[in-house]
Write a protein that holds these residues in place. Structure first.
Motif, PDB file in Angstrom:
ATOM      1  N   TYR A 308      24.903  72.134  27.230  1.00 26.74           N
ATOM      2  CA  TYR A 308      26.280  72.465  26.867  1.00 26.74           C
ATOM      3  C   TYR A 308      26.765  71.568  25.724  1.00 26.74           C
ATOM      4  CZ  TYR A 308      31.245  73.277  26.996  1.00 26.74           C
ATOM      5  OH  TYR A 308      32.533  73.591  26.629  1.00 26.74           O
ATOM      6  N   GLN A 333      37.160  70.875  26.111  1.00 24.79           N
ATOM      7  CA  GLN A 333      36.454  72.136  26.296  1.00 24.79           C
ATOM      8  C   GLN A 333      35.327  71.959  27.289  1.00 24.79           C
ATOM      9  OE1 GLN A 333      35.921  75.137  23.932  1.00 24.79           O
ATOM     10  NE2 GLN A 333      37.628  74.819  22.550  1.00 24.79           N
ATOM     11  N   SER A 336      36.706  71.994  30.910  1.00 23.77           N
ATOM     12  CA  SER A 336      37.164  73.278  31.423  1.00 23.77           C
ATOM     13  C   SER A 336      36.028  74.280  31.575  1.00 23.77           C
ATOM     14  CB  SER A 336      38.229  73.861  30.492  1.00 23.77           C
ATOM     15  OG  SER A 336      37.683  74.079  29.206  1.00 23.77           O
ATOM     16  N   ASN A 337      35.076  74.268  30.654  1.00 25.44           N
ATOM     17  CA  ASN A 337      33.990  75.248  30.701  1.00 25.44           C
ATOM     18  C   ASN A 337      32.951  74.904  31.741  1.00 25.44           C
ATOM     19  OD1 ASN A 337      33.876  77.405  28.255  1.00 25.44           O
ATOM     20  ND2 ASN A 337      35.084  75.637  27.702  1.00 25.44           N
ATOM     21  N   ASN A 370      37.679  83.323  27.478  1.00 24.95           N
ATOM     22  CA  ASN A 370      38.066  82.188  28.326  1.00 24.95           C
ATOM     23  C   ASN A 370      37.034  81.061  28.294  1.00 24.95           C
ATOM     24  OD1 ASN A 370      40.361  83.599  29.236  1.00 24.95           O
ATOM     25  ND2 ASN A 370      39.147  84.645  30.811  1.00 24.95           N
ATOM     26  N   TYR A 371      35.779  81.391  28.166  1.00 23.72           N
ATOM     27  CA  TYR A 371      34.702  80.393  28.196  1.00 23.72           C
ATOM     28  C   TYR A 371      33.841  80.576  26.955  1.00 23.72           C
ATOM     29  CZ  TYR A 371      36.267  80.669  33.002  1.00 23.72           C
ATOM     30  OH  TYR A 371      37.047  80.706  34.117  1.00 23.72           O
ATOM     31  N   LEU A 374      30.438  78.380  26.640  1.00 26.20           N
ATOM     32  CA  LEU A 374      29.549  78.828  27.699  1.00 26.20           C
ATOM     33  C   LEU A 374      29.036  80.239  27.443  1.00 26.20           C
ATOM     34  CD1 LEU A 374      30.925  77.653  31.165  1.00 26.20           C
ATOM     35  CD2 LEU A 374      28.721  77.147  30.129  1.00 26.20           C
TER      36      LEU A 374
END
Length: 428
Positions: A308, A333, A336-337, A370-371, A374
């Motif tokens: 990631y 980020q 949250s992801n 939203n992601y 990811l």
């Protein structure tokens, strides 16, 4: 002349899984790893995609291991590989399942030969078929048809055996009516076949998941492999010594290839929103000893965060032209992801099989806003083929192009026919 097919796999902007034949190339002897690697690299160079390769999926031939070593060296000179190259080499799961299953079939090869000859004997004559099906009708069996075998495919052998078992009483009565039919399985033989088929059934199910005509995304494989391991562990405690000995040999082959974490299968399973990190907590205790489970989960979690971070750096550096990243720090980020991956909503049916109707690519398409980072990870990871089945299917078409009437075609013309035909079929 021998050919190698090279296929490219990716997920497009509409989140549709795509496959194209990039090259159908003739490789003259001796076809060592270096020659194979050079042929693949020339293909990547022709398409100008050397810097876009994440992984290479191959079968388990020794020359391919050498080819991957050379390809990895070439690729590392073009760009930094994901997870320090730990995802670069993907071994074909279908080939591994085949090797394990063949160990089981080998234990009853003499019985398999008898059943194979029996099926061929009955099917070779219309009169014998008629007599056979008269007996089927007398016994009021629901099954009506014997299944032929393709000797080079273990799953075809399994289908022949599992079908023949349903006619075991028919074969004995058929022998009483046909004086020329004198080699048929005895009661003990059928018992062994039934026991072996009970083991091979889970391999057959896994192969169908892995080798479907619409080849699946890589998130489905971890559960399929864990079900195979569960069965082998259960059968290793069987009361039948024949089954215990057979399964012990199959487990040795399983551990040879899957005794350590398959990072691709694990990360792909985590990227399934039904599974997330619970996928590892559910499957790893089935795959590894209790003292190794936590270490294996930690290894995947560390690799996942490493992956990631690489994507966050890559897309933040490239800005909105590639990632369309919204404002905010990379650290925010990441929190949250990656946080979503810690949540659990593992969805299994009662038989522990993941629901097939769920479309993981559609989920990521809807949630890509939203992601964001990811979703880029998911697009790359879920596109990776964990088998070479999609490539091998090209050889079925190849046999229609290179037949005995077209054997003088040059390798360049063969390549044009194979690649052009594949791309045109996908276009229309």
């Amino acid at each position: 002349m021998e050919y190698m097919v090279i296929t490219g796999h990716w997920i497009d902007q509409n989140w549709q899984l795509q496959k194209r034949v990039l090259n159908f190339v003739h490789i003259p002897p001796p076809r060592r790893g270096l020659e194979i690697a050079d042929a693949i690299w020339r293909c990547l160079d022709d398409w100008d995609i050397q810097s876009k390769i994440h992984t290479v999926s191959v079968d388990n031939a020794f020359a391919n291991d050498s080819a991957i070593f050379h390809l990895k060296t070439y690729a590392q000179r073009k760009k930094k590989l994901l997870c320090e190259g730990k995802l670069f080499h993907v071994r074909c799961c279908a080939h591994i399942l085949n090797l394990i299953a063949q160990d089981g079939i080998c234990e009853i090869k003499d019985i398999v030969e008898v059943i194979r000859d029996s099926v061929e004997y009955v099917r070779r004559s219309d009169a014998r078929l008629l007599l056979f099906y008269e007996i089927v009708k007398q016994l009021n069996l629901s099954e009506r048809k014997l299944v032929d075998e393709c000797r080079t495919r273990w799953n075809s052998t399994y289908e022949m055996l599992s079908t023949a078992i349903k006619f075991k009483d028919v074969f004995s009565r058929f022998a009483a009516k046909d004086p020329h039919y004198d080699a048929y399985p005895c009661h003990e033989d059928w018992e062994k076949v039934e026991n072996v088929c009970s083991v091979l059934e889970v391999f057959w199910d896994a192969t169908h998941i892995i080798s479907g005509s619409d080849y699946p995304t890589s998130n489905l494989f971890l559960n399929a492999v864990s079900l195979v391991k569960v069965l082998l562990d259960e059968k290793s405690l069987d009361n039948d010594g024949f089954i215990r000995d057979m399964v012990e040999r199959m487990k040795i082959k399983f551990d040879k290839y899957w005794g350590e974490t398959n990072l691709l299968m694990s990360i792909a399973a985590v990227l399934d929103p039904r599974c997330k990190m619970k996928a590892l907590e559910f499957c790893f205790p089935k795959l590894y000893s209790s003292e190794k489970v936590e270490w294996e989960i930690s290894f995947v979690r560390k690799s996942l965060h490493e992956l990631y971070s690489e994507y966050a750096l890559m897309y933040n550096d490239e800005g909105e032209s590639r990632g369309q990243i919204q404002g905010g720090s990379s650290q925010g980020q990441s929190t949250s992801n990656v946080g979503i991956l810690r949540e659990s909503c593992y969805s299994f049916k009662k038989d522990n099989k993941i629901e097939k109707e769920f479309d993981v690519l559609e989920w990521w398409r809807v949630n890509s806003v939203n992601y964001k980072i990811l979703s880029f990870m998911a697009r790359d990871i879920l596109a990776i083929p964990i088998t070479t089945v999609a490539s091998e299917a090209t050889f079925s078409a190849g046999s229609r192009v290179i037949d005995k009437y077209r054997a003088s075609l040059t390798s360049e013309i063969v390549q044009v026919l194979m690649c052009g035909g594949d791309w045109l079929r996908k276009r229309f």
